[in-house]
Design a protein around this motif. Structure first.
Motif, short mmCIF file in Angstrom:
data_model
loop_
_atom_site.label_atom_id
_atom_site.label_comp_id
_atom_site.label_asym_id
_atom_site.label_seq_id
_atom_site.Cartn_x
_atom_site.Cartn_y
_atom_site.Cartn_z
N GLY A 201 0.78 -1.22 0.00
CA GLY A 201 0.00 0.00 0.00
C GLY A 201 0.81 1.28 0.00
N GLN A 202 2.15 1.18 -0.02
CA GLN A 202 2.97 2.38 -0.12
C GLN A 202 2.92 2.92 -1.56
N LEU A 203 3.10 4.24 -1.70
CA LEU A 203 2.98 4.87 -3.01
C LEU A 203 4.31 5.46 -3.45
N ASN A 204 4.53 5.46 -4.77
CA ASN A 204 5.70 6.10 -5.35
C ASN A 204 5.27 6.71 -6.68
N ASP A 205 5.86 7.84 -7.04
CA ASP A 205 5.47 8.53 -8.28
C ASP A 205 6.14 7.91 -9.50
N GLY A 206 5.51 8.12 -10.65
CA GLY A 206 6.06 7.64 -11.90
C GLY A 206 5.64 8.52 -13.06
N GLY B 245 6.91 -5.59 -3.65
CA GLY B 245 7.34 -5.05 -4.94
C GLY B 245 6.44 -3.91 -5.37
N TRP B 246 6.79 -3.29 -6.50
CA TRP B 246 6.01 -2.18 -7.03
C TRP B 246 5.19 -2.62 -8.23
N GLN B 247 4.00 -2.08 -8.36
CA GLN B 247 3.19 -2.27 -9.55
C GLN B 247 2.43 -0.98 -9.86
N ILE C 260 2.12 1.44 -6.65
CA ILE C 260 1.69 1.02 -5.31
C ILE C 260 2.37 -0.30 -4.98
N SER C 261 2.79 -0.43 -3.74
CA SER C 261 3.50 -1.65 -3.35
C SER C 261 2.52 -2.77 -3.03
N TYR C 262 2.99 -3.99 -3.22
CA TYR C 262 2.18 -5.17 -2.94
C TYR C 262 3.08 -6.26 -2.38
N GLN C 263 2.50 -7.19 -1.68
CA GLN C 263 3.27 -8.28 -1.09
C GLN C 263 3.54 -9.35 -2.14
N LEU C 264 4.80 -9.71 -2.28
CA LEU C 264 5.18 -10.76 -3.23
C LEU C 264 4.68 -12.12 -2.75
N PRO C 265 4.48 -13.06 -3.68
CA PRO C 265 4.11 -14.41 -3.28
C PRO C 265 5.15 -15.01 -2.33
#
Length: 239
Positions: free
Chosen positions: A138-143, A205-207, A187-192
């Motif tokens: 749920g963390q955010l980063n700009d692109g 990771g980021w998606q 937005i970050s998500y939990q990897l498998p």
């Protein structure tokens, strides 16, 4: 008798092929006056460092769409090393045309992640080490997405209007476009779990965040590109 039989054998296939050709009404597309492969120089009004010359061999392809109508074309090229392909509604003809209302969407978009620690980097696995590693979901980063939309300001193709660098005569081409960028968010998500390096220690990771696109036009990211050159001749001296 053998000669007569032989002549009949030749005549039958000839009649067959003739009848087939007669069923073809149009050998050309509805945009035949524009269609073609062109060698061009590219010039950016805002960032001249990315300009190319005819000698660089950059090309533009213009061709009809699947609808095959006279007011719709594909333009396929490169600017600043990025692949550009847009489907344009147009008004006018080969002697002078422009894009109809609305921008074309680039079907090949390069996405950059903006990281405050590292700056811009393409969002691919090869550049993963350049990005801030997320520590939770749920963390955010700009692109930034490059050349998402394209305005076709004007264009023209003049028969025999150009002299190639090899001294041959060819059709000239001129296109003026405005390339637009979009801001996006990651937005970050939990990897498998099977991708975690250490058992029981989650990794993230980021998606691209769906629906996060917003036009960056107001921030001065528009780029005005002119593409000018001539129809590809096939002669080695013309590239």
């Amino acid at each position: 008798m053998k000669k007569i039989v032989y002549l009949l054998c030749i005549s039958a296939p000839m009649m067959f092929f003739t009848s087939c050709f007669e069923k073809i009404d149009n050998w050309y597309t509805e945009t035949s006056g524009l269609d073609g492969r062109y060698v061009v120089a590219t010039t950016c009004e805002e960032y001249s460092d990315d300009d190319t010359s005819i000698e660089d061999g950059n090309e533009v392809m213009i061709y009809n769409t699947a609808a095959n109508v006279n007011d719709e074309i594909w333009i396929d090229t490169y600017v600043a090393g990025d692949s550009i392909k847009g489907k344009f509604k147009i008004t006018g003809d080969a002697s002078g045309f422009k894009g109809a209302a609305g921008d074309a969407q680039n079907v090949r978009v390069t996405t950059l992640l903006i990281d405050t620690d590292y700056g811009l980097a393409p969002f691919t696995d090869a550049y993963a080490g350049y990005f801030r590693v997320p520590t939770a979901a749920g963390q955010l980063n700009d692109g930034l997405q490059l050349y998402t939309r394209i305005t076709l300001v004007e264009g023209k193709i003049i028969p025999k209007g150009a002299t190639t660098i090899g001294g041959n005569v060819s059709d000239s081409v001129y296109l003026k476009t405005i390339m637009h960028h979009d801001y996006v968010q990651f937005i970050s998500y939990q990897l498998p779990e099977e991708e975690w390096e250490e058992e029981g220690v989650p990794e993230f990771g980021w998606q691209l965040k769906p629906g996060s696109n917003s036009p960056a036009d107001a921030d001065g990211y528009d780029e005005t590109w002119t593409l000018a050159g001539y129809r590809y001749t096939g002669f080695q001296e013309d590239f």
